[in-house]
Design a protein around this motif. Structure first.
Motif, PDB file in Angstrom:
ATOM      1  N   ASN A 109      52.152  12.887  22.087  1.00 19.06           N
ATOM      2  CA  ASN A 109      51.829  13.198  23.481  1.00 19.06           C
ATOM      3  C   ASN A 109      50.972  12.129  24.140  1.00 19.06           C
ATOM      4  O   ASN A 109      50.424  12.361  25.217  1.00 19.06           O
ATOM      5  N   THR A 110      50.839  10.980  23.524  1.00 22.21           N
ATOM      6  CA  THR A 110      49.964   9.937  24.046  1.00 22.21           C
ATOM      7  C   THR A 110      50.787   8.781  24.607  1.00 22.21           C
ATOM      8  O   THR A 110      51.739   8.322  23.980  1.00 22.21           O
ATOM      9  N   LEU A 111      50.379   8.315  25.799  1.00 22.39           N
ATOM     10  CA  LEU A 111      51.048   7.199  26.460  1.00 22.39           C
ATOM     11  C   LEU A 111      50.323   5.903  26.135  1.00 22.39           C
ATOM     12  O   LEU A 111      49.095   5.880  26.034  1.00 22.39           O
ATOM     13  N   TYR A 112      51.097   4.822  26.015  1.00 20.07           N
ATOM     14  CA  TYR A 112      50.530   3.522  25.649  1.00 20.07           C
ATOM     15  C   TYR A 112      51.055   2.411  26.545  1.00 20.07           C
ATOM     16  O   TYR A 112      52.157   2.482  27.071  1.00 20.07           O
ATOM     17  N   GLN A 113      50.243   1.378  26.636  1.00 26.06           N
ATOM     18  CA  GLN A 113      50.526   0.167  27.405  1.00 26.06           C
ATOM     19  C   GLN A 113      50.249  -1.012  26.474  1.00 26.06           C
ATOM     20  O   GLN A 113      49.420  -0.916  25.583  1.00 26.06           O
ATOM     21  N   THR A 114      50.927  -2.136  26.696  1.00 23.94           N
ATOM     22  CA  THR A 114      50.690  -3.323  25.865  1.00 23.94           C
ATOM     23  C   THR A 114      49.928  -4.416  26.604  1.00 23.94           C
ATOM     24  O   THR A 114      49.464  -5.361  25.990  1.00 23.94           O
ATOM     25  N   VAL A 115      49.792  -4.300  27.918  1.00 21.61           N
ATOM     26  CA  VAL A 115      49.093  -5.306  28.714  1.00 21.61           C
ATOM     27  C   VAL A 115      47.679  -4.789  28.992  1.00 21.61           C
ATOM     28  O   VAL A 115      47.508  -3.835  29.754  1.00 21.61           O
ATOM     29  N   GLY A 153      46.535   7.540  28.086  1.00 27.58           N
ATOM     30  CA  GLY A 153      46.373   8.952  28.390  1.00 27.58           C
ATOM     31  C   GLY A 153      47.345   9.826  27.655  1.00 27.58           C
ATOM     32  O   GLY A 153      48.258   9.352  26.980  1.00 27.58           O
ATOM     33  N   ASP A 154      47.141  11.116  27.806  1.00 25.10           N
ATOM     34  CA  ASP A 154      48.016  12.097  27.179  1.00 25.10           C
ATOM     35  C   ASP A 154      49.035  12.600  28.186  1.00 25.10           C
ATOM     36  O   ASP A 154      48.774  12.656  29.379  1.00 25.10           O
ATOM     37  N   PHE A 155      50.171  12.995  27.660  1.00 23.75           N
ATOM     38  CA  PHE A 155      51.259  13.498  28.489  1.00 23.75           C
ATOM     39  C   PHE A 155      51.196  15.012  28.504  1.00 23.75           C
ATOM     40  O   PHE A 155      50.979  15.661  27.532  1.00 23.75           O
TER      41      PHE A 155
END
Length: 155
Positions: A109-115, A153-155
């Motif tokens: 349920n967790t969102l991720y970014q690489t930048v 953040g969480d979804f």
């Protein structure tokens, strides 16, 4: 499949209905954002748009009469974004009603970014927004790989 499309369309129409005149709306750059902007304009709902995406700002200025809140910062012309500490300060000053976020990756349920610069901006926007809505279906990542990803953040 038809039922899923109906549900998405119903949800989309519900969002259009609950956005109010003078709401401040933040958008990441995603095709759903452009559709939403068009529909809000057609419904004569005058909003203020804030974004770190120069593409979103250019579109809003060209095709709508919405107010645009432009964050201070450095334009990264290769990525079409405004970055820097001043961007964070600009977003922090506003009470944003909706943030339409686009996240490239997800684990459970967790969102991720690489930048890192974008992750920092997305986290800042998330923290000063009443309601955060995910516009895309992020790619799934393995929990062992999360060291190279930044949580947004969480979804």
């Amino acid at each position: 499949m038809n039922n899923k499309l109906s549900n998405i369309k119903d949800f989309f129409e519900h969002i259009i209905d609950i956005i109010q005149w003078d709401d401040i709306i933040a958008f990441d750059n995603h095709p759903f954002a452009y559709k939403l902007i068009d529909e809000l304009y057609k419904s004569n709902t005058k909003i203020s748009v804030i974004s770190y995406s120069t593409d979103i700002m250019r579109y809003v200025s060209k095709y709508t009469d919405f107010n645009i809140i432009i964050p201070n910062g450095l334009v990264d012309s290769a990525s079409h974004v405004i970055i820097g500490e001043s961007v964070l300060e600009t977003f922090s000053k506003y009470q944003i009603r909706f943030y339409f976020v686009s996240a490239p990756f997800m684990n459970e349920n967790t969102l991720y970014q690489t930048v890192p610069a974008i992750a920092e901006i997305q986290n800042t926007i998330k923290n000063c927004t009443q309601c955060v809505l995910l516009m895309n279906r992020p790619d799934l990542i393995n929990t062992d790989l999360t060291d190279s990803y930044i949580e947004i953040g969480d979804f």
